[in-house]
Each structure stands twice: as structure tokens, then as C-alpha cells.
Design a protein around this motif. Structure first.
Motif, PDB file in Angstrom:
ATOM      1  N   TYR A  46      -2.194   7.640  15.245  1.00  0.00           N
ATOM      2  CA  TYR A  46      -0.845   8.183  15.229  1.00  0.00           C
ATOM      3  C   TYR A  46      -0.481   8.710  16.607  1.00  0.00           C
ATOM      4  O   TYR A  46      -1.259   9.428  17.243  1.00  0.00           O
ATOM      5  CB  TYR A  46      -0.757   9.310  14.201  1.00  0.00           C
ATOM      6  CG  TYR A  46       0.514  10.113  14.276  1.00  0.00           C
ATOM      7  CD1 TYR A  46       1.641   9.717  13.570  1.00  0.00           C
ATOM      8  CD2 TYR A  46       0.578  11.266  15.053  1.00  0.00           C
ATOM      9  CE1 TYR A  46       2.809  10.453  13.638  1.00  0.00           C
ATOM     10  CE2 TYR A  46       1.743  11.998  15.125  1.00  0.00           C
ATOM     11  CZ  TYR A  46       2.854  11.587  14.417  1.00  0.00           C
ATOM     12  OH  TYR A  46       4.008  12.320  14.487  1.00  0.00           O
ATOM     13  N   TYR A  47       0.718   8.366  17.060  1.00  0.00           N
ATOM     14  CA  TYR A  47       1.245   8.873  18.322  1.00  0.00           C
ATOM     15  C   TYR A  47       2.605   9.508  18.066  1.00  0.00           C
ATOM     16  O   TYR A  47       3.480   8.874  17.473  1.00  0.00           O
ATOM     17  CB  TYR A  47       1.394   7.756  19.348  1.00  0.00           C
ATOM     18  CG  TYR A  47       0.097   7.085  19.716  1.00  0.00           C
ATOM     19  CD1 TYR A  47      -0.656   7.538  20.787  1.00  0.00           C
ATOM     20  CD2 TYR A  47      -0.374   6.004  18.986  1.00  0.00           C
ATOM     21  CE1 TYR A  47      -1.847   6.927  21.125  1.00  0.00           C
ATOM     22  CE2 TYR A  47      -1.570   5.389  19.317  1.00  0.00           C
ATOM     23  CZ  TYR A  47      -2.297   5.857  20.395  1.00  0.00           C
ATOM     24  OH  TYR A  47      -3.480   5.251  20.731  1.00  0.00           O
ATOM     25  N   PRO A  48       2.823  10.730  18.500  1.00  0.00           N
ATOM     26  CA  PRO A  48       4.099  11.396  18.226  1.00  0.00           C
ATOM     27  C   PRO A  48       5.238  10.855  19.083  1.00  0.00           C
ATOM     28  O   PRO A  48       5.034  10.435  20.222  1.00  0.00           O
ATOM     29  CB  PRO A  48       3.811  12.859  18.569  1.00  0.00           C
ATOM     30  CG  PRO A  48       2.759  12.784  19.624  1.00  0.00           C
ATOM     31  CD  PRO A  48       1.894  11.613  19.229  1.00  0.00           C
ATOM     32  N   LYS A  49       6.415  10.866  18.508  1.00  0.00           N
ATOM     33  CA  LYS A  49       7.615  10.636  19.281  1.00  0.00           C
ATOM     34  C   LYS A  49       8.092  11.961  19.857  1.00  0.00           C
ATOM     35  O   LYS A  49       7.733  13.027  19.362  1.00  0.00           O
ATOM     36  CB  LYS A  49       8.703  10.009  18.413  1.00  0.00           C
ATOM     37  CG  LYS A  49       8.377   8.603  17.943  1.00  0.00           C
ATOM     38  CD  LYS A  49       9.522   7.988  17.151  1.00  0.00           C
ATOM     39  CE  LYS A  49       9.219   6.557  16.763  1.00  0.00           C
ATOM     40  NZ  LYS A  49      10.326   5.931  16.026  1.00  0.00           N
ATOM     41  N   TYR A  50       8.890  11.891  20.893  1.00  0.00           N
ATOM     42  CA  TYR A  50       9.306  13.102  21.580  1.00  0.00           C
ATOM     43  C   TYR A  50      10.629  13.612  21.020  1.00  0.00           C
ATOM     44  O   TYR A  50      11.649  13.654  21.701  1.00  0.00           O
ATOM     45  CB  TYR A  50       9.342  12.869  23.081  1.00  0.00           C
ATOM     46  CG  TYR A  50       7.966  12.655  23.636  1.00  0.00           C
ATOM     47  CD1 TYR A  50       7.140  13.748  23.915  1.00  0.00           C
ATOM     48  CD2 TYR A  50       7.462  11.386  23.850  1.00  0.00           C
ATOM     49  CE1 TYR A  50       5.858  13.568  24.402  1.00  0.00           C
ATOM     50  CE2 TYR A  50       6.179  11.197  24.332  1.00  0.00           C
ATOM     51  CZ  TYR A  50       5.378  12.287  24.606  1.00  0.00           C
ATOM     52  OH  TYR A  50       4.098  12.102  25.090  1.00  0.00           O
ATOM     53  N   ASP A  51      10.579  13.989  19.767  1.00  0.00           N
ATOM     54  CA  ASP A  51      11.695  14.608  19.077  1.00  0.00           C
ATOM     55  C   ASP A  51      11.552  16.122  19.131  1.00  0.00           C
ATOM     56  O   ASP A  51      10.501  16.663  19.478  1.00  0.00           O
ATOM     57  CB  ASP A  51      11.737  14.172  17.613  1.00  0.00           C
ATOM     58  CG  ASP A  51      11.952  12.690  17.430  1.00  0.00           C
ATOM     59  OD1 ASP A  51      12.579  12.063  18.310  1.00  0.00           O
ATOM     60  OD2 ASP A  51      11.494  12.152  16.397  1.00  0.00           O
ATOM     61  N   SER A  52      12.616  16.796  18.744  1.00  0.00           N
ATOM     62  CA  SER A  52      12.547  18.245  18.629  1.00  0.00           C
ATOM     63  C   SER A  52      11.672  18.633  17.446  1.00  0.00           C
ATOM     64  O   SER A  52      11.549  17.890  16.471  1.00  0.00           O
ATOM     65  CB  SER A  52      13.946  18.830  18.448  1.00  0.00           C
ATOM     66  OG  SER A  52      14.755  18.568  19.575  1.00  0.00           O
ATOM     67  N   TRP A  53      11.078  19.803  17.541  1.00  0.00           N
ATOM     68  CA  TRP A  53      10.247  20.332  16.480  1.00  0.00           C
ATOM     69  C   TRP A  53      11.069  21.216  15.555  1.00  0.00           C
ATOM     70  O   TRP A  53      11.990  21.904  15.980  1.00  0.00           O
ATOM     71  CB  TRP A  53       9.079  21.127  17.053  1.00  0.00           C
ATOM     72  CG  TRP A  53       8.136  20.284  17.851  1.00  0.00           C
ATOM     73  CD1 TRP A  53       8.225  19.974  19.179  1.00  0.00           C
ATOM     74  CD2 TRP A  53       6.962  19.627  17.362  1.00  0.00           C
ATOM     75  NE1 TRP A  53       7.173  19.159  19.553  1.00  0.00           N
ATOM     76  CE2 TRP A  53       6.385  18.933  18.455  1.00  0.00           C
ATOM     77  CE3 TRP A  53       6.341  19.560  16.122  1.00  0.00           C
ATOM     78  CZ2 TRP A  53       5.214  18.189  18.326  1.00  0.00           C
ATOM     79  CZ3 TRP A  53       5.178  18.816  15.997  1.00  0.00           C
ATOM     80  CH2 TRP A  53       4.628  18.142  17.095  1.00  0.00           C
ATOM     81  N   GLY A  54      10.702  21.197  14.278  1.00  0.00           N
ATOM     82  CA  GLY A  54      11.362  22.056  13.312  1.00  0.00           C
ATOM     83  C   GLY A  54      10.812  23.462  13.353  1.00  0.00           C
ATOM     84  O   GLY A  54      10.094  23.856  14.277  1.00  0.00           O
TER      85      GLY A  54
END
Length: 122
Positions: free
Chosen positions: A105-113
């Protein structure tokens, strides 16, 4: 814009269980990999578990055998079932969008909740 809402955290005794939920909107959820992260006070955010769009999973070594991750594409929701909880699992837990490549799994660079607080007492 992706919107993530985590829920299900709380206070439990060591050895207990919690099920976290993450409701996702504003994205093509069914084709996204999803992951759970956690951050304890004074520590960096760390990867906990990931799941591909097809249901493949992987886990951090610290939670293998205790946690499971699942998803319900019809509900645009990803879950983290946490069993045999330990005090060291205490953290704020976040979900996040990602991609999946070679069983990783690799994260996308979205905002965190906002995350959801999990506190495990001894």
C-alpha cells in the motif's frame, strides 16, 4: 475533494476489541486502495493496515494476527477490526486513500481527516 470521517474509537481495556469505520466521499472509492494509520503522542504517524480495491491486505508487523482490514464498496466504507488490544495501540487512528503495487500500500497525498482516538488501558 476527498472527505474522510473516522469513527468507532473509544476506551477499552487491554485484550479488548474495537471496530473502526471510515466513511469516504468525493472519490472513486471502489477503485482506490485504502489504509489505516495511527499516531501516538510524540511519535510519527505510522502505517497500520492497507487493503487494495480487490481486497488484498497487508499489515504492520506490530498488528499482524490481531487486526483485520475490510471494505464495503457499496457503503464507501473501510473498517479496521482491532482485537487483543494492547496499551501500545493507543493512538489517533486515521484512514487514507492509496494505491496498491506489488502487494504494498502506498498513500496518496490527500488531506488527513480528524481521526478517531483509541485508548487502551492496562
Amino acid at each position: 475533494q476527498v472527505h474522510l470521517v473516522e469513527s468507532g474509537g473509544g476506551l477499552v481495556q487491554a485484550g479488548g476489541s474495537l471496530r473502526l469505520s471510515c466513511a469516504v466521499s468525493g472519490s472513486t472509492f471502489s477503485i482506490d486502495a485504502m489504509g489505516w494509520y495511527r499516531q501516538a503522542p510524540g511519535k510519527q504517524r505510522e502505517f497500520v493496515a492497507g487493503i487494495s480495491s480487490g481486497g488484498s491486505t497487508n499489515f504492520a508487523d506490530s498488528v499482524k494476527g490481531r487486526f483485520t482490514i475490510s471494505r464495503d464498496n457499496a457503503k464507501n466504507t473501510v473498517y479496521l477490526q482491532m482485537n487483543s488490544l494492547k496499551p501500545e495501540d493507543t493512538a489517533v487512528y486515521f484512514c487514507h486513500r492509496g494505491t496498491w503495487y506489488r502487494d504494498t500500500y502506498y498513500p496518496k497525498y490527500d488531506s488527513w481527516g480528524q481521526g478517531t482516538q483509541v485508548t487502551v488501558s492496562s
